[in-house]
Scaffold this motif. Sequence first.
Motif, PDB file in Angstrom:
ATOM      1  N   GLY A  44       4.556   4.125  -3.999  1.00  0.00           N
ATOM      2  CA  GLY A  44       3.859   2.888  -4.282  1.00  0.00           C
ATOM      3  C   GLY A  44       2.427   2.882  -4.337  1.00  0.00           C
ATOM      4  O   GLY A  44       1.809   2.847  -5.343  1.00  0.00           O
ATOM      5  N   ALA A  45       1.771   2.872  -2.960  1.00  0.00           N
ATOM      6  CA  ALA A  45       0.349   2.993  -2.946  1.00  0.00           C
ATOM      7  C   ALA A  45      -0.008   4.726  -3.330  1.00  0.00           C
ATOM      8  O   ALA A  45       0.541   5.673  -2.720  1.00  0.00           O
ATOM      9  N   ASP A  46      -0.785   4.340  -4.398  1.00  0.00           N
ATOM     10  CA  ASP A  46      -1.414   5.926  -4.729  1.00  0.00           C
ATOM     11  C   ASP A  46      -2.813   5.932  -4.881  1.00  0.00           C
ATOM     12  O   ASP A  46      -3.193   5.309  -5.667  1.00  0.00           O
ATOM     13  N   LEU A  47      -3.649   6.707  -3.924  1.00  0.00           N
ATOM     14  CA  LEU A  47      -4.925   6.474  -3.782  1.00  0.00           C
ATOM     15  C   LEU A  47      -5.704   7.732  -3.671  1.00  0.00           C
ATOM     16  O   LEU A  47      -4.964   8.806  -3.514  1.00  0.00           O
ATOM     17  N   PRO A  48      -7.114   7.818  -4.061  1.00  0.00           N
ATOM     18  CA  PRO A  48      -7.598   9.094  -3.981  1.00  0.00           C
ATOM     19  C   PRO A  48      -7.762   9.584  -2.521  1.00  0.00           C
ATOM     20  O   PRO A  48      -7.800   8.842  -1.481  1.00  0.00           O
ATOM     21  N   SER A  49      -8.070  10.830  -2.426  1.00  0.00           N
ATOM     22  CA  SER A  49      -8.074  11.532  -1.151  1.00  0.00           C
ATOM     23  C   SER A  49      -9.615  10.886  -0.572  1.00  0.00           C
ATOM     24  O   SER A  49     -10.290  10.376  -0.993  1.00  0.00           O
ATOM     25  N   LEU A  50      -9.649  11.297   0.757  1.00  0.00           N
ATOM     26  CA  LEU A  50     -10.785  10.907   1.638  1.00  0.00           C
ATOM     27  C   LEU A  50     -11.813  11.809   1.787  1.00  0.00           C
ATOM     28  O   LEU A  50     -13.169  11.757   1.887  1.00  0.00           O
ATOM     29  N   ASP A  51     -11.438  13.153   1.025  1.00  0.00           N
ATOM     30  CA  ASP A  51     -12.328  14.222   1.051  1.00  0.00           C
ATOM     31  C   ASP A  51     -13.066  14.641  -0.239  1.00  0.00           C
ATOM     32  O   ASP A  51     -13.722  15.724  -0.428  1.00  0.00           O
ATOM     33  N   GLY A  52     -12.422  13.808  -1.442  1.00  0.00           N
ATOM     34  CA  GLY A  52     -13.080  14.190  -2.547  1.00  0.00           C
ATOM     35  C   GLY A  52     -12.207  15.325  -3.332  1.00  0.00           C
ATOM     36  O   GLY A  52     -12.552  15.502  -4.466  1.00  0.00           O
ATOM     37  N   SER A  53     -10.945  15.746  -2.701  1.00  0.00           N
ATOM     38  CA  SER A  53     -10.302  16.735  -3.365  1.00  0.00           C
ATOM     39  C   SER A  53      -9.272  16.165  -4.323  1.00  0.00           C
ATOM     40  O   SER A  53      -9.218  14.825  -4.329  1.00  0.00           O
ATOM     41  N   PRO A  54      -8.776  16.998  -5.364  1.00  0.00           N
ATOM     42  CA  PRO A  54      -7.706  16.279  -6.220  1.00  0.00           C
ATOM     43  C   PRO A  54      -6.494  15.788  -5.602  1.00  0.00           C
ATOM     44  O   PRO A  54      -5.714  14.991  -6.199  1.00  0.00           O
ATOM     45  N   ARG A  55      -6.101  16.140  -4.517  1.00  0.00           N
ATOM     46  CA  ARG A  55      -4.968  15.557  -3.643  1.00  0.00           C
ATOM     47  C   ARG A  55      -4.975  14.042  -3.648  1.00  0.00           C
ATOM     48  O   ARG A  55      -6.042  13.554  -3.288  1.00  0.00           O
ATOM     49  N   ARG A  56      -3.948  13.334  -3.860  1.00  0.00           N
ATOM     50  CA  ARG A  56      -3.842  12.026  -3.894  1.00  0.00           C
ATOM     51  C   ARG A  56      -3.161  11.671  -2.486  1.00  0.00           C
ATOM     52  O   ARG A  56      -2.509  12.370  -1.706  1.00  0.00           O
ATOM     53  N   ARG A  57      -3.343  10.360  -1.931  1.00  0.00           N
ATOM     54  CA  ARG A  57      -2.675   9.799  -0.838  1.00  0.00           C
ATOM     55  C   ARG A  57      -1.687   8.925  -1.401  1.00  0.00           C
ATOM     56  O   ARG A  57      -1.996   8.011  -2.091  1.00  0.00           O
ATOM     57  N   GLN A  58      -0.330   9.466  -0.860  1.00  0.00           N
ATOM     58  CA  GLN A  58       1.116   8.523  -1.800  1.00  0.00           C
ATOM     59  C   GLN A  58       1.785   8.197  -0.617  1.00  0.00           C
ATOM     60  O   GLN A  58       1.999   8.854   0.340  1.00  0.00           O
TER      61      GLN A  58
END
Length: 284
Positions: free
Chosen positions: A74-88
């Motif tokens: 559902g929630a798909d957000l950018p990382s907090l450290d600028g890396s390509p990894r998403r927060r999902q």
Amino acid sequence: MKLVSWNVQWGRDAGGRVDLGRTLAEAKRLADFDVLCMQEITRGFGALPGGPGPDQFAQIAQALPGYTVLEAVGADLPSLDGSPRRRQFGNAIATRLPVAQVIRHALPWPADAAAPSMQRVALEAVVETRSDRLRVIVTHLEFYSLKQRLAQVAELRRLHQEAADHAAHPAPGENTTGPFAATSRPVSAIVCGDFNSEFGSQAYRSFVAPLAGAPGFIDAWTTLHPNAAPPPTAGVYDTAQWTSGPVTCDFVFVTEDLRGRLRSCEIDGATQASDHQPIVLELD
């Protein structure tokens, strides 16, 4: 067929400690499940309380060999450290039954300036039992906004009517190798998860109201425990998050045509492996 539905809160127990492996072991202790429906599974959300691992969907697959693990974010957000990894953040189904179609439904998210919210989803899997096929849908509705919850309930009902229409008017597949598969879907369905709506609330009543063109939904627990109110499913042990006291907001609904196949539906009130209590369903 045995199904467990559980808001596992990324493996965080009632005391705040995160251990998703322990949570999965607890689910296996509760039932030799064919289907495990989970809410609040994360990837890349290590900043959440307790520090969940980097990819809980992969962790589930590793912990449950022989099961197909499906995910819906559902929630798909950018990382907090600028890396390509998403927060999902979303839902998962683990099943040892054969899986035909998998459909990920983004639920409505009408604007509500008065409440924080996130995109919500419903994950649908068409599973094959020994005798037939069923649609298993796991979802997690908005917590803060009644406006959004009601819109999401209405959409779940509409999607069920759409599936019934597909069952009544199936279209053939283009071929056996491409994405244009046959559209037929079974009418029979299980819808489970954290509805963030209390037993008897407006959203609850709306969901179980009669439907045109499709069998309506019944609450599996109340069907098997007539004239009784279900026990609380959240805030039983975690009083820090649920300061107003325990509530009943997690449900397993089945379509009316499955009423005669209901064998048992129980809410486990003992485990403290989450802030929610799991529900165990058994169908003949």
